[in-house]
Design a protein around this motif. Structure first.
Motif, short mmCIF file in Angstrom:
data_model
loop_
_atom_site.label_atom_id
_atom_site.label_comp_id
_atom_site.label_asym_id
_atom_site.label_seq_id
_atom_site.Cartn_x
_atom_site.Cartn_y
_atom_site.Cartn_z
N UNK A 51 0.74 -1.10 0.23
CA UNK A 51 -0.40 0.12 0.18
C UNK A 51 1.26 1.18 -0.07
N UNK A 52 0.69 2.34 -0.97
CA UNK A 52 1.45 3.48 -1.15
C UNK A 52 0.70 4.47 -0.09
N UNK A 53 1.85 4.99 0.13
CA UNK A 53 1.20 6.40 0.90
C UNK A 53 1.52 8.14 -0.06
N UNK A 54 0.10 8.39 -0.17
CA UNK A 54 0.27 9.60 -0.79
C UNK A 54 -0.09 10.91 0.05
N UNK A 55 0.70 11.82 0.05
CA UNK A 55 0.47 12.84 1.25
C UNK A 55 0.07 14.34 -0.22
N UNK A 56 -0.76 14.49 0.10
CA UNK A 56 -0.92 15.83 -1.65
C UNK A 56 -0.42 15.79 -2.90
N UNK A 57 -0.45 14.54 -3.31
CA UNK A 57 -0.34 14.56 -4.42
C UNK A 57 1.75 14.01 -4.45
N UNK A 58 1.68 13.48 -3.66
CA UNK A 58 2.63 13.18 -3.63
C UNK A 58 3.75 12.09 -2.96
N UNK A 59 4.63 11.13 -3.00
CA UNK A 59 4.34 10.23 -2.56
C UNK A 59 5.85 10.32 -1.38
N UNK A 60 5.55 9.66 -0.53
CA UNK A 60 6.88 10.15 0.45
C UNK A 60 8.42 9.39 -0.10
N UNK A 61 9.08 9.37 0.82
CA UNK A 61 10.32 8.49 0.71
C UNK A 61 10.61 7.88 1.98
N UNK A 99 2.09 15.67 5.25
CA UNK A 99 1.02 15.77 6.37
C UNK A 99 1.03 16.90 7.50
N UNK A 100 1.64 17.43 8.29
CA UNK A 100 1.79 17.92 9.45
C UNK A 100 1.52 19.52 8.07
N UNK A 101 2.48 19.60 6.97
CA UNK A 101 2.97 20.77 6.73
C UNK A 101 3.35 21.69 7.58
N UNK A 102 5.07 21.33 8.20
CA UNK A 102 5.66 21.91 8.78
C UNK A 102 7.29 20.92 8.21
N UNK A 103 8.25 22.51 8.43
CA UNK A 103 9.77 22.27 8.10
C UNK A 103 10.19 21.01 9.47
N UNK A 104 10.64 19.63 9.57
CA UNK A 104 11.16 19.87 10.75
C UNK A 104 12.17 20.25 11.72
N UNK A 105 13.56 20.76 9.84
CA UNK A 105 14.36 21.30 10.78
C UNK A 105 14.03 22.66 10.96
N UNK A 106 13.24 23.20 10.88
CA UNK A 106 12.96 24.57 11.25
C UNK A 106 12.65 24.46 13.16
N UNK A 107 12.53 23.08 13.31
CA UNK A 107 12.06 22.87 15.06
C UNK A 107 12.84 22.47 15.53
N UNK A 108 13.79 21.62 14.65
CA UNK A 108 14.73 20.73 15.54
C UNK A 108 16.57 21.40 15.64
N UNK A 109 16.58 21.50 13.96
CA UNK A 109 17.92 22.67 14.05
C UNK A 109 18.43 21.98 12.89
N UNK A 112 0.39 28.60 14.10
CA UNK A 112 -0.18 26.92 14.53
C UNK A 112 -0.93 27.06 15.65
N UNK A 113 -1.14 27.61 16.61
CA UNK A 113 -1.65 27.34 17.43
C UNK A 113 -3.15 27.59 17.69
N UNK A 114 -3.63 29.14 16.48
CA UNK A 114 -5.49 29.57 16.63
C UNK A 114 -5.39 28.67 15.02
N UNK A 115 -5.02 28.09 14.36
CA UNK A 115 -4.86 26.98 13.36
C UNK A 115 -5.65 25.98 13.74
N UNK A 116 -4.04 25.76 13.93
CA UNK A 116 -3.62 23.63 14.09
C UNK A 116 -3.49 23.22 15.82
N UNK A 117 -3.61 23.05 16.58
CA UNK A 117 -3.65 23.08 17.43
C UNK A 117 -2.97 21.76 18.13
N UNK A 118 -3.38 20.24 17.15
CA UNK A 118 -2.59 19.58 17.36
C UNK A 118 -1.09 19.09 16.71
#
Length: 100
Positions: free
Chosen positions: A1-11, A20-30, A53-59
Motif C-alpha cells: 500500500x502506498x502512502x500519498x500525501x498532497x499528490x506526492x509519494x514520500x520516500x 502530512x503536517x505541513x511543517x519543516x522539521x528542521x525548523x523546529x529541530x535544528x 499554528x496554535x490558532x489554526x491547528x492545535x494538534x
C-alpha cells in the motif's frame, strides 16, 4: 500500500511528516552545523510559526512544540581532541618526574 500525501509519494518518514503536517522539521529541530546566530534566528521564526499554528491547528502545534523542546542536536566534535592514550602517557611521565 502506498502512502500519498498532497499528490506526492514520500520516500522517508520525515518527508511523510512534513507533507502530512505541513511543517519543516528542521525548523523546529535544528541542524548540527548551525551557528549560534543561525540558531537564534531559526528559533525566532519557529516561535512565530508555532504561534500561528496554535490558532489554526492545535494538534500540529503541540507536535511542533514537542520538537522544539527536544534536546538540540549535538555539535560534531573537533578533530584536535586529545586521545585517552596521550593523557595516560602524560600522567605516567608526571609520576616518574615526581618520584625522581
Amino acid at each position: 500500500m502506498k502512502s500519498i500525501v498532497a499528490g506526492r509519494e514520500p520516500v522517508t518518514a520525515i518527508e511523510f511528516v512534513e507533507l502530512a503536517l505541513g511543517i519543516d522539521l528542521e525548523l523546529f529541530t535544528g541542524s548540527p552545523t548551525e551557528s549560534v546566530m543561525d540558531r537564534a534566528a531559526r528559533l525566532d521564526v519557529a516561535r512565530e510559526v508555532l504561534a500561528d499554528l496554535r490558532e489554526s491547528d492545535p494538534e500540529t502545534a503541540a507536535y511542533a512544540e514537542s520538537l522544539l523542546r527536544a534536546l538540540p542536536l549535538k555539535q560534531s566534535r573537533t578533530p584536535c581532541r586529545r586521545t585517552r592514550r596521550a593523557a595516560v602517557r602524560r600522567l605516567v611521565h608526571e609520576r616518574a618526574a615526581v618520584a625522581a
